[in-house]
Design an enzyme around this catalytic site. Sequence first.
Site, short mmCIF file in Angstrom:
data_model
loop_
_atom_site.label_atom_id
_atom_site.label_comp_id
_atom_site.label_asym_id
_atom_site.label_seq_id
_atom_site.Cartn_x
_atom_site.Cartn_y
_atom_site.Cartn_z
N ARG A 1 -14.12 12.33 5.51
CA ARG A 1 -12.95 13.11 5.70
C ARG A 1 -12.71 13.97 4.41
NH1 ARG A 1 -9.27 8.57 6.72
NH2 ARG A 1 -7.74 10.14 7.10
N HIS B 1 0.83 -1.30 -0.13
CA HIS B 1 0.20 0.03 0.05
C HIS B 1 1.06 1.42 0.07
CE1 HIS B 1 -3.57 2.59 0.53
NE2 HIS B 1 -2.87 3.18 1.27
N ASP C 1 -15.08 2.49 6.96
CA ASP C 1 -14.02 3.29 6.36
C ASP C 1 -14.51 3.60 5.23
OD1 ASP C 1 -11.16 4.01 6.26
OD2 ASP C 1 -11.43 2.68 4.50
N SER D 1 -7.63 3.65 8.82
CA SER D 1 -8.22 3.65 7.32
C SER D 1 -7.48 2.64 6.61
CB SER D 1 -8.45 4.95 6.80
OG SER D 1 -8.86 4.79 5.30
N LYS E 1 -8.64 -1.86 6.06
CA LYS E 1 -8.90 -2.34 4.70
C LYS E 1 -7.87 -3.62 4.44
CE LYS E 1 -8.74 1.58 2.85
NZ LYS E 1 -8.86 2.78 2.11
#
Lengths: 444, 444
Positions: free
Chosen positions: A172, A86, A165, A187, A191
């Site tokens: 947000r 990520h 989320d 967040s 995930k």
Amino acid sequence: MTEPFDAVDVIRAKRDREVLGNEQIDWVIDAYTRGVVADEQMSALAMAIFLNGMTRSEIARWTNAMINSGERMDFSALGKPTADKHSTGGVGDKITLPLAPLVAVFGVAVPQLSGRGLGHTGGTLDKLESIPGWRAQLSNEEIMDQLRDVGAVICAAGSGLAPADKKLYALRDTTSTVECVPLIASSIMSKKIAEGTDSLVLDVKVGSGAFMKNLENARELARTMVDLGADAGVRTVALLTDMSTPLGLTAGNALEVRESVEVLAGGGPADVVELTLALAREMLESAGRPDADPEAALRDGRAMDAWNAMIRAQGGDPDAPLPVARHTETVTARASGVLTRLDAYDVGIAAWRLGAGRSRKEDPVQAVAGVEIHAKPGDTVSAGQPLLTLHTDTPERFTRALEALAGAFDIGGTLEEPRSIVLDRLANDVVPRGLRTTETGGAR
Amino acid sequence: MTEPFDAVDVIRAKRDREVLGNEQIDWVIDAYTRGVVADEQMSALAMAIFLNGMTRSEIARWTNAMINSGERMDFSALGKPTADKHSTGGVGDKITLPLAPLVAVFGVAVPQLSGRGLGHTGGTLDKLESIPGWRAQLSNEEIMDQLRDVGAVICAAGSGLAPADKKLYALRDTTSTVECVPLIASSIMSKKIAEGTDSLVLDVKVGSGAFMKNLENARELARTMVDLGADAGVRTVALLTDMSTPLGLTAGNALEVRESVEVLAGGGPADVVELTLALAREMLESAGRPDADPEAALRDGRAMDAWNAMIRAQGGDPDAPLPVARHTETVTARASGVLTRLDAYDVGIAAWRLGAGRSRKEDPVQAVAGVEIHAKPGDTVSAGQPLLTLHTDTPERFTRALEALAGAFDIGGTLEEPRSIVLDRLANDVVPRGLRTTETGGAR
């Protein structure tokens, strides 16, 4: 009234710098998912968290509550290790595209559930959608099949994964509560943990083009995520990487696909290759393939074969020509000398304004729009020489894109010491499930 | 996109402790009124304001923007001075009821646009609605007629007055952004300035039963409002008054009307009389009636006549019996000694739970519900003697009301020095319009 808590009390507690209780956190996430806690209540809570923070254990509970708001995936039936990556988002960050097929070459499953761009950072799905025929939406069954057959999949996260989320992320974005370590870390990790990967490599960006502008904040974010991974039994390595200048020579959807294919063909810009290999080595190491040679796989065509298979499996034609912009405009050097700065954020905003990104979730993006970079910091340029080419189908966008670039370069002055792309590394000591010794103590 | 600003940028600026620009403030209030800024954006902004504050000039601009969101009333055609009073809210605070007709006796117009109770503090309109036939909703024309003929009017503020404040007020209540000086001050003053009064007396409550728990915060709120009054050319006086124990001997709707009528008849509890007279003198002084004798008007029946006329003008029957609760429960003293504390907040919560107040805007209230007080701090009580009588039509409410009162009293211990109800006074030096010298300098 059958709810055990009132959102007003939870907001007030965080507003007044109290530590939220486990039951309060579980309830507020669940009630928000159910619509009992309203958007305006959650945004007030998010702002209170932004300004007053959360403790390590509050963040862990918050993450867990978000995981529990939806389904969890499980790749253990694949019989091979899984590794995921990520990135916290940057300008020109197309690394997922060459990385996923490259790692899959070595028998590791790479379930890359990705998002779309919002703001000045691009989205992996938006980039891949510039390939004719390619589709982002896969069923869970299709994901499993593709991981088994091809090894790599890059697709949209299903709506069943951490729905809390998804709701909070969108909220947000419109309420200026994005750049906050507890909310970013929970967040991302909710995930990734719900997705069920054995190991995770995080690319935490630092610099003007990243959410985290300085190394200290980026390290705090990385530390928080690595710890959350440890709590959930997921081997997690974080590389802190430079995002003061764009990665590679392109920012934009089709432009970045083209550059990724160059990397898969054994070429491409040095910084993109360096970061792709650094992340690949971490993923392969975590997945029990320490001896794999990803550099060779880029050179000998195996990575490109995996890419072609991955694109085809999702309906795309890897041989089809990519779309090209109808209009371009060139930005040239005003003076001669060494280019000492090319600002990632400014280039990101320019690409966004050219049509590569969106202001609101529902906006379309232009596949062709973006910025092509002809000189990078450290290069010597002469006055009049092209520095950037701007691409778009809608030429009225040039004006505002050029405005964004007004202060994007310095020529002359002092060049910062060229620093490595990888600035730091943090890891937890979880042994990935696929590599664990058996309960009786023997190695598998 | 034709909006000059984006809510995300305004929120971010306040989040990052920047001072908002005038145009940003004007836009965000206007856009919120129009629905372009969403509730979840405004609540995030409100939380950022709560935690990071606003400067004096930001508050002034914010107040002005809220005034400009709606219509402004103008009472200059009445040909008499106008004076208004606002209380920041307390337990047993029925002062508006005797005060408005008392001041009207002296030829001053008192346009008392009031609200309903929310939380543990009662609402003036809820109280008056326990009088059979009385109605809170008047047209602007009816308000003018009644001010001309009777002199005093207590009614609901029309929806045209500071609609931005109405929307924001409801939002703050559900998002824990209530107890914040800039937001309280701008909310109160925007309504009062839009209402067009020449002079204003503020009763700023301090103590457990008030929003402001200590004198320092209350003084800051008072100072802010007095300054806002000065900016708008409204003579403003603030009295800081004690709200550590309930005002008078009742908290609840019909119960408080009964006590108010006792005061208008020349009787009633000493503290209610004291505060009514103190506020009346300030209003009369501001309205150019420094020699008026309100004490005499309570004694000789003129205030009662004005009350009767005011109630009748709004359809009420001042002679009709007030409703009485079907169920009562008595709380007695557990020990003998001096009652050293009777907590305003606890009594307010008990009255609310008995049905005198509402949890949500749309909830009904019970006219009969509330708490009757038999002993006040400083009184000597004997074990077994009644301290409170709880009133309600729904006896299942007694349990939770009694819970609220568990720590409401101290018997024995040390009695704090009996302090005056009025703790401090602040004022600006605006000369009310009706009293101004002419432009050529001569006195009227």
